[in-house]
Design a protein around this motif. Structure first.
Motif, PDB file in Angstrom:
ATOM      1  N   ARG A 372      18.811  73.679 -78.512  1.00 57.99           N
ATOM      2  CA  ARG A 372      18.241  74.967 -78.891  1.00 57.99           C
ATOM      3  C   ARG A 372      16.771  74.815 -79.272  1.00 57.99           C
ATOM      4  NH1 ARG A 372      16.991  79.884 -78.100  1.00 57.99           N
ATOM      5  NH2 ARG A 372      16.609  81.116 -79.986  1.00 57.99           N
ATOM      6  N   LEU A 373      16.438  73.736 -79.956  1.00 55.40           N
ATOM      7  CA  LEU A 373      15.040  73.443 -80.277  1.00 55.40           C
ATOM      8  C   LEU A 373      14.201  73.426 -79.004  1.00 55.40           C
ATOM      9  CD1 LEU A 373      12.712  72.237 -82.147  1.00 55.40           C
ATOM     10  CD2 LEU A 373      13.649  70.001 -81.553  1.00 55.40           C
ATOM     11  N   LEU A 374      14.706  72.749 -77.977  1.00 58.11           N
ATOM     12  CA  LEU A 374      13.970  72.647 -76.719  1.00 58.11           C
ATOM     13  C   LEU A 374      13.832  74.011 -76.047  1.00 58.11           C
ATOM     14  CD1 LEU A 374      12.577  70.730 -74.785  1.00 58.11           C
ATOM     15  CD2 LEU A 374      14.786  70.298 -73.702  1.00 58.11           C
ATOM     16  N   GLU A 375      14.869  74.835 -76.089  1.00 62.33           N
ATOM     17  CA  GLU A 375      14.812  76.173 -75.492  1.00 62.33           C
ATOM     18  C   GLU A 375      13.721  77.022 -76.141  1.00 62.33           C
ATOM     19  OE1 GLU A 375      18.627  77.932 -75.858  1.00 62.33           O
ATOM     20  OE2 GLU A 375      19.606  76.554 -74.450  1.00 62.33           O
ATOM     21  N   ILE A 376      13.616  76.955 -77.460  1.00 65.89           N
ATOM     22  CA  ILE A 376      12.593  77.740 -78.161  1.00 65.89           C
ATOM     23  C   ILE A 376      11.200  77.289 -77.737  1.00 65.89           C
ATOM     24  CG2 ILE A 376      11.604  78.270 -80.418  1.00 65.89           C
ATOM     25  CD1 ILE A 376      14.436  77.958 -81.596  1.00 65.89           C
ATOM     26  N   LEU A 377      11.004  75.981 -77.643  1.00 69.69           N
ATOM     27  CA  LEU A 377       9.695  75.464 -77.239  1.00 69.69           C
ATOM     28  C   LEU A 377       9.367  75.862 -75.799  1.00 69.69           C
ATOM     29  CD1 LEU A 377       9.777  71.881 -78.811  1.00 69.69           C
ATOM     30  CD2 LEU A 377       8.359  73.819 -79.522  1.00 69.69           C
ATOM     31  N   GLU A 378      10.357  75.843 -74.902  1.00 63.10           N
ATOM     32  CA  GLU A 378      10.135  76.277 -73.521  1.00 63.10           C
ATOM     33  C   GLU A 378       9.661  77.727 -73.481  1.00 63.10           C
ATOM     34  OE1 GLU A 378      13.288  73.830 -70.723  1.00 63.10           O
ATOM     35  OE2 GLU A 378      14.074  75.409 -72.020  1.00 63.10           O
ATOM     36  N   GLY A 379      10.283  78.568 -74.300  1.00 58.22           N
ATOM     37  CA  GLY A 379       9.895  79.975 -74.325  1.00 58.22           C
ATOM     38  C   GLY A 379       8.497  80.176 -74.879  1.00 58.22           C
ATOM     39  N   LEU A 380       8.146  79.431 -75.910  1.00 62.14           N
ATOM     40  CA  LEU A 380       6.826  79.579 -76.518  1.00 62.14           C
ATOM     41  C   LEU A 380       5.717  79.075 -75.608  1.00 62.14           C
ATOM     42  CD1 LEU A 380       7.714  78.436 -80.153  1.00 62.14           C
ATOM     43  CD2 LEU A 380       7.068  80.759 -79.447  1.00 62.14           C
ATOM     44  N   LEU A 381       6.013  78.039 -74.838  1.00 65.81           N
ATOM     45  CA  LEU A 381       5.009  77.437 -73.957  1.00 65.81           C
ATOM     46  C   LEU A 381       5.050  78.025 -72.544  1.00 65.81           C
ATOM     47  CD1 LEU A 381       5.525  73.731 -75.075  1.00 65.81           C
ATOM     48  CD2 LEU A 381       3.518  75.139 -75.571  1.00 65.81           C
ATOM     49  N   ASN A 382       6.098  78.801 -72.251  1.00 67.43           N
ATOM     50  CA  ASN A 382       6.275  79.369 -70.912  1.00 67.43           C
ATOM     51  C   ASN A 382       6.317  78.285 -69.838  1.00 67.43           C
ATOM     52  OD1 ASN A 382       6.319  82.181 -71.614  1.00 67.43           O
ATOM     53  ND2 ASN A 382       4.117  82.064 -71.959  1.00 67.43           N
ATOM     54  N   VAL A 383       6.945  77.194 -70.176  1.00 63.79           N
ATOM     55  CA  VAL A 383       7.098  76.070 -69.248  1.00 63.79           C
ATOM     56  C   VAL A 383       8.529  75.561 -69.325  1.00 63.79           C
ATOM     57  CG1 VAL A 383       6.300  73.765 -68.605  1.00 63.79           C
ATOM     58  CG2 VAL A 383       4.686  75.412 -69.562  1.00 63.79           C
ATOM     59  N   LYS A 384       9.128  75.300 -68.167  1.00 62.48           N
ATOM     60  CA  LYS A 384      10.480  74.772 -68.134  1.00 62.48           C
ATOM     61  C   LYS A 384      10.442  73.260 -68.274  1.00 62.48           C
ATOM     62  CE  LYS A 384      14.881  75.854 -67.639  1.00 62.48           C
ATOM     63  NZ  LYS A 384      15.552  76.753 -68.608  1.00 62.48           N
ATOM     64  N   ALA A 385      11.233  72.734 -69.195  1.00 66.30           N
ATOM     65  CA  ALA A 385      11.236  71.291 -69.441  1.00 66.30           C
ATOM     66  C   ALA A 385      12.129  70.563 -68.442  1.00 66.30           C
ATOM     67  CB  ALA A 385      11.716  71.014 -70.858  1.00 66.30           C
ATOM     68  N   LYS A 386      11.774  69.322 -68.174  1.00 61.75           N
ATOM     69  CA  LYS A 386      12.615  68.437 -67.374  1.00 61.75           C
ATOM     70  C   LYS A 386      13.516  67.665 -68.328  1.00 61.75           C
ATOM     71  CE  LYS A 386       8.854  67.842 -64.028  1.00 61.75           C
ATOM     72  NZ  LYS A 386       7.911  66.862 -63.397  1.00 61.75           N
TER      73      LYS A 386
END
Length: 448
Positions: A372-386
């Protein structure tokens, strides 16, 4: 007769020449000896000046953090241990003098650290006197610590660059300023690093803490001390949420063991010397100016740079979760502990009566999975993580933390108010501004 006179004159002349030659040799010898002594002293002075110059400007790179400031400790003691440096002492007093009635004078160790910087600013803002103390070690990028130092300097907060094991420096500071409180946040942090450099944890978290208490116990009056323990002390405890009444005798890492040792040391100095001591067990602190070794920080960096991110799961497939606590809530807890800390009861190394001894959890009370931490950061940065999901390695980390903060709420009104999404939004705003990556984030967003 003439021959005899000439002979006598010749002999006299020869004796005079021999005597003069002897005198010249003696004088030359004395001159040579004096010159040698002068040359030796001049060479020694130049050598000392060169050593001093290179020590100050080009300190050696340490092999490990237990050796970070050996030279600096000697240097600081040499410069300030004899009572010299009136301008320096004036700066110390100016920084440590409170500006509000009945304000505290607080020595903040680890002031260039994440929590130390925020607490120092909050104390100064409300009118307390603050003096920082930090050794700027290289566990993570020292330039971030120097940037925090610059931030504090703009708010009239001075940081003394020295190590906790520098007894002479600590004594000197207490001679200059009769600190009412110590907020002891300096420590060797990180769970995994203990496997690489265990001695650094012993040198800082145990030896450094003991040295601080040794200096404090001898003072008259003694300061009240609030210090940072860790939620890591709960170790292999499975009862949740973690309460101050739960077992803490099964640490899962050396870092946790040194923090638990610190709590035992605090009990000893409270019992024997009457020092007022409050331990604060922090739960996964995050926010602006944070530590680069924390997951939320390097996740942000790796997302922006397009690097794969490891998501840990336990051997039985459970998601790793943490009780992420925003820095502003931690600061409120630290100041609340300082405000309710009672005075120490000893003086000059002798206990006069029972002294306060407390332990508190400071957490958010709402564990969040790392996914969930990673999902929030993806949304804030508008970048999908690998992402790469892997099993959690046996490196001392625990799979789950959850704080019970009932005691802190009862004793000084501690109540966390920042949810993870709000806190991470503030962190990301700081991160992209500090590292200047706005353009890069926009470019990544367009590519997505």
């Amino acid at each position: 007769m003439a021959l005899s006179a000439d002979t006598h004159t010749s002999r006299t002349t020869t004796k005079l020449e021999r005597y003069n030659s002897y005198i010249r040799r003696v004088n030359n010898t004395k001159l040579l000896a004096a010159s040698s002594k002068l040359l030796f002293r001049a060479t020694l002075l130049i050598a000392l000046l060169l050593v001093l110059f290179f020590t100050i400007n080009y300190p050696p790179l340490p092999a490990d953090s237990s050796q970070f400031h050996t030279t600096k400790n000697f240097l600081s003691s040499a410069l300030y241990g004899s009572g010299s440096g009136s301008a320096w002492e004036k700066q110390i007093r100016h920084s440590a003098t409170p500006r509000r009635p009945n304000g505290f004078s607080v020595l903040v160790t680890g002031a260039a650290g994440f929590v130390g910087t925020h607490c120092s600013l909050a104390l100064k803002k409300r009118g307390d006197g603050v003096l920082g103390f930090d050794n700027f070690n290289a566990y993570y990028d020292p330039s971030l610590k120097r940037a925090r130092q610059s931030l504090l300097s703009r708010h009239q907060i001075l940081i003394v660059d020295a190590d906790l094991n520098d007894t002479a420096m600590l004594q000197k500071l207490f001679d200059i300023v009769p600190f009412t409180h110590v907020l002891h946040l300096a420590a060797q942090a990180g769970v995994r690093y203990a496997m690489q450099n265990p001695q650094s944890y012993v040198a800082s978290n145990i030896a450094g803490f003991v040295n601080l208490l040794e200096v404090a116990k001898a003072l008259d009056p003694q300061p009240a001390i609030v210090w940072a323990s860790s939620s890591s002390v709960y170790g292999l405890n499975t009862e949740v949420p973690f309460s101050e009444h739960h077992r803490t005798d099964r640490p899962a890492s050396l870092y946790a063991a040194t923090k638990k040792a610190g709590e035992a040391v605090a009990h000893t100095y409270n019992h024997i010397y009457g020092l007022s001591l409050t331990a604060l067990r922090f739960f996964t602190v995050y926010g602006p100016w944070g530590r680069p070794d924390m997951a939320y920080f390097f996740f942000t960096k790796d997302i922006i740079q397009g690097k794969p991110i490891n998501i840990y799961k336990t051997p039985d497939g459970q998601e790793v979760a943490r009780d992420f606590t925003y820095i502003d809530d931690i600061v409120k807890g630290c100041l609340g502990a300082l405000d309710t800390a009672e005075k120490s009861t000893g003086s000059g190394g002798k206990k006069r009566g029972p002294a306060q001894l407390r332990v508190y959890n400071l957490g958010n009370t709402s564990p969040v999975g790392v996914g969930r931490l990673l999902e929030i950061l993806e949304g804030l940065l508008n970048v999908k993580a690998k992402k790469r999901v892997i099993t959690m390695p046996a490196n001392g980390d625990v799979p789950f933390t959850h704080a019970n903060v009932t005691l802190a709420n009862r004793d000084f009104g501690y109540k966390p108010a920042t949810d993870l999404a709000t806190g991470l939004r503030k962190f990301v705003k700081w991160y992209v501004g500090y590292y200047g990556v706005q353009a890069r984030v926009k470019k990544e967003t367009q590519a997505s």
